[in-house]
Write a protein that holds these residues in place. Structure first.
Motif, PDB file in Angstrom:
ATOM      1  N   ARG A  35      -5.913   3.812   4.994  1.00 11.25           N
ATOM      2  CA  ARG A  35      -7.216   3.752   4.308  1.00 11.25           C
ATOM      3  C   ARG A  35      -7.977   5.067   4.405  1.00 11.25           C
ATOM      4  O   ARG A  35      -8.783   5.387   3.541  1.00 11.25           O
ATOM      5  CB  ARG A  35      -8.092   2.637   4.886  1.00 11.25           C
ATOM      6  CG  ARG A  35      -7.450   1.272   4.981  1.00 11.25           C
ATOM      7  CD  ARG A  35      -7.052   0.718   3.636  1.00 11.25           C
ATOM      8  NE  ARG A  35      -6.634  -0.677   3.754  1.00 11.25           N
ATOM      9  CZ  ARG A  35      -5.828  -1.294   2.906  1.00 11.25           C
ATOM     10  NH1 ARG A  35      -5.324  -0.645   1.873  1.00 11.25           N
ATOM     11  NH2 ARG A  35      -5.514  -2.555   3.081  1.00 11.25           N
ATOM     12  N   ALA A  52       0.843  -1.207   0.000  1.00  8.16           N
ATOM     13  CA  ALA A  52       0.000   0.000   0.000  1.00  8.16           C
ATOM     14  C   ALA A  52       0.875   1.253   0.000  1.00  8.16           C
ATOM     15  O   ALA A  52       0.580   2.244  -0.689  1.00  8.16           O
ATOM     16  CB  ALA A  52      -0.932  -0.018   1.208  1.00  8.16           C
ATOM     17  N   GLU A  58       2.266   1.943  -3.383  1.00  2.00           N
ATOM     18  CA  GLU A  58       1.217   2.578  -4.189  1.00  2.00           C
ATOM     19  C   GLU A  58       1.167   4.080  -3.888  1.00  2.00           C
ATOM     20  O   GLU A  58       1.124   4.919  -4.787  1.00  2.00           O
ATOM     21  CB  GLU A  58      -0.122   1.913  -3.809  1.00  2.00           C
ATOM     22  CG  GLU A  58      -1.315   2.311  -4.618  1.00  2.00           C
ATOM     23  CD  GLU A  58      -1.229   1.791  -6.035  1.00  2.00           C
ATOM     24  OE1 GLU A  58      -0.722   0.681  -6.223  1.00  2.00           O
ATOM     25  OE2 GLU A  58      -1.660   2.536  -6.937  1.00  2.00           O
ATOM     26  N   LEU A  80      -1.647   0.294   8.287  1.00  2.00           N
ATOM     27  CA  LEU A  80      -2.437   0.018   7.085  1.00  2.00           C
ATOM     28  C   LEU A  80      -3.849   0.580   7.259  1.00  2.00           C
ATOM     29  O   LEU A  80      -4.424   1.175   6.349  1.00  2.00           O
ATOM     30  CB  LEU A  80      -2.484  -1.493   6.854  1.00  2.00           C
ATOM     31  CG  LEU A  80      -3.088  -1.944   5.543  1.00  2.00           C
ATOM     32  CD1 LEU A  80      -2.271  -1.441   4.364  1.00  2.00           C
ATOM     33  CD2 LEU A  80      -3.160  -3.469   5.491  1.00  2.00           C
TER      34      LEU A  80
END
Ligand SMILES: Cc1ncc(COP(=O)(O)O)c(C=O)c1O
Length: 386
Positions: A252, A65, A68, A248
């Motif tokens: 989000r 993530a 990204e 994580l």
């Protein structure tokens, strides 16, 4: 083999029923130092994971993530943001090298440069935070290996021409590292602008709740990616899977929280700019503030951290202002949901090139409270100060 086992042995080897593993929204939190191998042949096979310190499923989910977010080909995790900065430096430096460091760097980063790098034969030179890219590169010598940036600067919020420095440094074969914690890997993309290593303290905006430490170092260069991974391995760094899961989870909601931090900080900064007790507002996203042109050129949004320069006053008056705040907590750190204030002046003495300011400097972390309430709190505390 199972019949006559001792109860202690049975307890150790009790297996879960072969239930279906359901899919949850987040990845499983896979804990483990020991990784069980399927066969003896796997023991010394470098192509497979054989020990938990290098990270398991939860860590992989987080690094994917973050890759990204950063536009990176690889991301390494460290137990704190400071560890990420210091490990990234050691990953690419050797004795005899020299680094150029922006003077308004986070103070513990400076301490590492002065106390550790110099002891291991790395030269360290600091340059004023407001130099242009050509001026910085003009200071580079034959041994200069790395330029360390942090934009905006710690406490004093100077914006640097990170793309300009990265591009000129590349032409000279010099590496660049940017501590991009203010932009949280989101509002500004160092790697897309030519920086070799993008570091951030995930402790701040990615966590967002002021309760977990971690840092990341991201790169697009495979050789640097390997050097960062080797640093993790050689120094024995490891982060817990539970902490990786929390980061994580923070990722989000990062962009929604940053939107709110940025909008609220601009509302509060605009109000402060009109207050008679405030000499200057140091918020790069505020039109007219120092560094605004660079922010407008390079950034997609504002973060919640900025500083104000109060009109000249005694340390006692500054303490009275801080003590009068009711919604703002007094504390180091930033990036969390709660607003914080801190008196910056005691930290500035260690700089080589600090510029004189009109008065005391206060750093504000604007949290997720309603801006009108924060403004009312500042208003009553500034009345005590005035
Ligand atoms: C710009 C910057 N970089 C790095 C750090 C260090 O982060 P950590 O507290 O996760 O070590 C901080 C902490 O305040 C910071 O402000």
């Amino acid at each position: 083999m199972t019949r006559d086992l001792d109860p202690a042995t049975r307890l150790i080897h009790a297996k879960p029923p072969g239930a279906r593993v359901v899919r949850t929204v987040g990845p499983p939190i896979l804990r483990g130092s020991t990784v069980l191998l399927d066969t003896a042949a796997e023991f010394y096979d470098d192509s497979i994971l054989t020990y938990g310190r290098s990270g398991l499923t939860t860590h992989d989910a987080l690094t994917s993530a973050l890759a990204e977010l950063e536009g990176a080909s690889s991301v390494s995790l460290f137990p704190s943001g400071l560890a990420a900065v210091t490990a990234a430096m050691t990953a690419v430096l050797k004795a005899g090298d020299e680094i150029l460091v922006m003077d308004a760097i986070y103070k513990p980063t400076r301490r590492f440069c002065d106390n550790v790098l110099t002891r291991f034969g790395v030269g360290v030179r600091y340059h004023p935070a407001n130099l242009t890219a050509p001026e910085i590169l003009a200071r580079a010598g034959t041994n200069t290996r790395l330029i360390v940036m942090e934009s905006p600067g710690s406490l004093t919020m100077e914006m640097q021409d990170v793309p300009g420095v990265a591009n000129l440094a590349r032409e000279k074969g010099i590496l660049t590292l940017a501590d991009n914690t203010w932009a949280a890997g989101s509002l500004f993309k160092p790697l897309a602008h030519g920086v070799d290593i993008s570091v951030q303290s995930l402790t701040k905006y990615v966590c967002g709740h002021s309760d977990v430490f971690m840092g990341s170092a991201a790169t697009r260069d495979p050789a640097i990616g390997k050097a960062l991974q080797d640093a993790v391995r050689d120094f024995g760094w490891s982060v817990s899977p539970d902490d990786a899961y929390q980061m994580l989870r923070g990722l989000r909601t990062l962009s929604a929280r940053l939107d709110r931090h940025g909008a609220s900080s601009l509302e509060v900064a605009t109000w402060l700019a009109g207050h008679s007790a405030v000499a200057e507002v140091l918020h790069p996203a505020l039109p007219g503030a120092p560094g605004h042109e660079i922010w407008a050129r390079d950034y997609d949004g504002a973060a919640g951290l900025f500083a104000i320069v109060l009109r000249p006053a005694s340390p006692k008056a500054v303490a009275a202002f801080l003590d009068a705040l009711q919604l703002f907590g007094l504390g180091f750190s930033w990036g969390g949901f709660e607003s914080l204030a801190l008196n910056g002046d005691p930290q500035l003495g260690s700089r080589d090139h600090d510029t004189p300011r009109a008065g005391p400097i206060i750093r504000l972390n604007i949290g997720l409270e309603a801006p009108k309430d924060l403004i009312a709190d500042l208003d009553q505390a500034l009345a005590v100060f005035s």
